[in-house]
Design an enzyme around this catalytic site. Structure first.
Site, PDB file in Angstrom:
ATOM      1  N   LYS A  10       0.819  -1.202   0.000  1.00  0.00           N
ATOM      2  CA  LYS A  10       0.000   0.000   0.000  1.00  0.00           C
ATOM      3  C   LYS A  10       0.865   1.271   0.000  1.00  0.00           C
ATOM      4  O   LYS A  10       0.431   2.326  -0.446  1.00  0.00           O
ATOM      5  CB  LYS A  10      -0.919   0.022   1.216  1.00  0.00           C
ATOM      6  CG  LYS A  10      -1.847  -1.183   1.372  1.00  0.00           C
ATOM      7  CD  LYS A  10      -2.910  -1.246   0.303  1.00  0.00           C
ATOM      8  CE  LYS A  10      -4.068  -2.167   0.638  1.00  0.00           C
ATOM      9  NZ  LYS A  10      -3.737  -3.598   0.716  1.00  0.00           N
TER      10      LYS A  10
HETATM   11  C1  LIG Z   1      -4.449  -4.718   0.278  1.00  0.00           C
HETATM   12  C2  LIG Z   1      -3.680  -5.958   0.216  1.00  0.00           C
HETATM   13  C3  LIG Z   1      -3.967  -6.947  -0.745  1.00  0.00           C
HETATM   14  C4  LIG Z   1      -5.118  -6.825  -1.707  1.00  0.00           C
HETATM   15  O1  LIG Z   1      -4.925  -5.800  -2.639  1.00  0.00           O
HETATM   16  P1  LIG Z   1      -6.164  -5.218  -3.475  1.00  0.00           P
HETATM   17  O2  LIG Z   1      -5.618  -4.071  -4.225  1.00  0.00           O
HETATM   18  O3  LIG Z   1      -7.172  -4.787  -2.441  1.00  0.00           O
HETATM   19  O4  LIG Z   1      -6.692  -6.308  -4.322  1.00  0.00           O
HETATM   20  C5  LIG Z   1      -3.141  -8.047  -0.799  1.00  0.00           C
HETATM   21  N1  LIG Z   1      -2.114  -8.211   0.065  1.00  0.00           N
HETATM   22  C6  LIG Z   1      -1.825  -7.287   1.013  1.00  0.00           C
HETATM   23  C7  LIG Z   1      -0.702  -7.543   1.951  1.00  0.00           C
HETATM   24  C8  LIG Z   1      -2.584  -6.132   1.119  1.00  0.00           C
HETATM   25  O5  LIG Z   1      -2.286  -5.226   2.048  1.00  0.00           O
END
Ligand SMILES: *Cc1c(COP(=O)(O)O)cnc(C)c1O
Length: 501
Positions: free
Chosen positions: A116
């Site tokens: 993120k």
């Molecule tokens: C948010 C997240 C996901 C999923 O990603 P999306 O963009 O919501 O599909 C997968 N793995 C981790 C560690 C995340 O923080």
């Protein structure tokens, strides 16, 4: 470059308006009216640039009401060597699982140890510039999180002028490390609240606040407007497109593929943001063969891809990959818009049906279009642990629970199809964010300490890998936020935090 709503093409805004507002007034999501096109020569040009150079080029093509200087500043501030530990914030690690090549795209070297950060380190800069262009109000950023977005958004927005940020997380839905990251957050403009419900409740609550006219008016009268740092905000998705081009360019430079060769992508998916970013890259011209959409036991997307019916009326599982414990994948709406070549009427019908019945079916024409490029699979907790254990104990690579879901689904895909296309596998978090599950996987049968930080130390000594410094530092931080509220009370929490009646 203009943006319109997925559910009403007549709502047209500029890039900065799309980012400042977060979501369209009709409840739809903003999508680019046209997608920039990259030739192989354009991609070749990217191979000669570093990550920041690649980011500047791609962002400039989408944000045409930003000056080149503004984009430069956003990119330079976001992707520093100091914050990401090296000059390349998204390095590839070339691994093998048995005889299967695993080109692992490590997206978790940022300040909060999850992918993120790739978007949330730059979003505050994009957003504050967008706000300056469009309004004189302060932004109230509301975030629903399944664990990682919350911390990454808090860290990105802390003490950013002209913003306040509030994060809602499901009280029993995040890992102890994720909770500690959020409840110890520093900064004068931040607030964190647990809600009694799951991630979908938090997300629905935030969406409801965003479209509550009375509440919007109250904020307006007090000099505020709502905005979003969730992946419904275009400013979250756009920076994620960059790392797919960057990974491709790195593979060309490393001699793993030749310019123009096709690759697959395998993405551990929750809200469909990360995999959608790869689809934008594809629509721009990146040679992608297959999108491998990996889910945990909350496999609503696996079923959607194989049947064309999206149905959230099903059991919800709290898994060891909590950031993917999601039954309503918001960004699928954008994908449906593009895959139907902008059929806003149909997208609106489906989204209305999702709201009222919790389900919709896309019809065989759309389903066929999807399955020609997408494949879905899932992996439960037991299998996830087996994969982590085998990948580390046999082949020497330690990955987190989410990444393991993608590795497992990709491995199944190769074993059933025999497809030899080189594949980029997204690694979305540091194993140290999920120490307990990872330790249980690599040290089967050992008695584990109860304390989170003792587990972190044990994982480090057992695997001879380093604990990311920001996670180690949490041990001595004070807890600042202990609020828990009912999901019906989220709006009140927002008003109380702002000191508005
Ligand atoms: C948010 C997240 C996901 C999923 O990603 P999306 O963009 O919501 O599909 C997968 N793995 C981790 C560690 C995340 O923080």
């Amino acid at each position: 470059m203009k943006y319109n709503s997925t559910t009403d093409k007549n709502i047209v805004v500029t890039a900065s308006q799309a980012i400042a507002r977060g979501i369209s007034s009709d409840g739809g999501l903003f999508v680019p009216v046209e997608i920039p096109q990259y030739s192989i020569a354009d991609i070749e040009a990217l191979t000669k640039l570093d990550y920041r150079g690649r980011a500047k080029k791609i962002l400039a093509d989408y944000l045409d009401d930003f000056t080149a200087e503004e984009i430069d500043e956003c990119v330079e501030k976001a992707y520093t060597t100091e914050k990401f530990g090296s000059d390349d914030p998204a390095p590839l690690s070339y691994q093998k699982f048995g005889d299967i090549d695993m080109n692992i795209l490590e997206l978790w070297h940022g300040p909060t140890s999850a992918f993120k950060d790739m978007a949330l380190q730059i979003l505050p800069h994009l957003l504050t510039k967008s706000l300056k262009k469009t309004t004189d109000k302060d932004a109230v950023i509301l975030v629903a999180t399944s664990g990682d977005t919350g911390k990454a958004a808090l860290e990105g927005f802390k003490d950013v002028d002209g913003t306040k940020i509030m994060v809602f997380y499901p009280v029993d839905g995040v890992s102890p490390m994720q909770k500690r990251q959020m409840t110890t957050q520093e900064g004068d403009n931040v607030a964190v609240c647990a809600i009694k419900g799951n991630f979908d409740d938090a997300q629905t609550g935030v969406k409801r606040i965003f479209t509550d006219d009375a509440l919007i008016k109250t904020l307006d009268e007090n000099g505020y407007l709502f905005s979003s740092a969730n992946s419904i905000n275009w400013g979250r998705l756009l920076p994620q497109i960059v790392y797919y081009f960057s990974a491709y360019a790195n593979m060309v430079n490393d001699g793993k593929i030749k310019l123009g060769d096709k690759v697959n992508v395998a993405v551990p998916t929750g809200n469909f943001g990360n995999i959608l970013a790869s689809y934008y890259a594809f629509r721009m011209g990146l040679p992608i063969n297959k999108f491998i959409c990996a889910s945990n036991s909350n496999n609503v997307l696996t079923d959607f891809i194989s049947t064309g019916t999206y149905d959230k009326n099903r059991s919800f599982y709290a898994t060891i990959s909590p950031s993917m414990d999601i039954l309503v994948s918001s960004n699928l709406e954008r994908f449906l818009y593009h895959v139907t070549d902008g059929d806003d009427k149909r997208v609106k019908e489906w989204m209305t049906s999702l709201k009222t019945n919790g389900a919709y079916s896309v019809g065989s024409d759309v389903k066929e279009k999807i399955t020609s490029i997408f494949t879905g699979g899932f992996c439960d907790d037991i299998k996830t642990k087996e994969i982590i254990g085998e990948f580390f104990n046999k082949y020497g690579y330690l990955c987190d629970t989410h990444t393991a879901v993608a590795v497992s689904v990709y491995k199944d895909y190769v074993e059933t199809t025999g497809d030899k296309t080189p594949t980029i596998i997204d690694s979305t978090a540091s194993p140290y964010k999920f120490s307990k599950a990872v330790l249980e996987s690599v040290a089967d049968g050992d008695t584990l300490p109860a304390d989170e930080f003792e587990m972190v130390d044990l994982l480090s000594s057992k695997t001879s890998t380093d604990v990311p410094a920001p996670l180690a530092a949490l041990k001595d931080k004070e807890t600042r936020f202990t609020n828990v509220c009912d999901k019906e009370d989220m709006a009140r929490f927002v008003l109380n935090t702002l000191g508005v009646k």
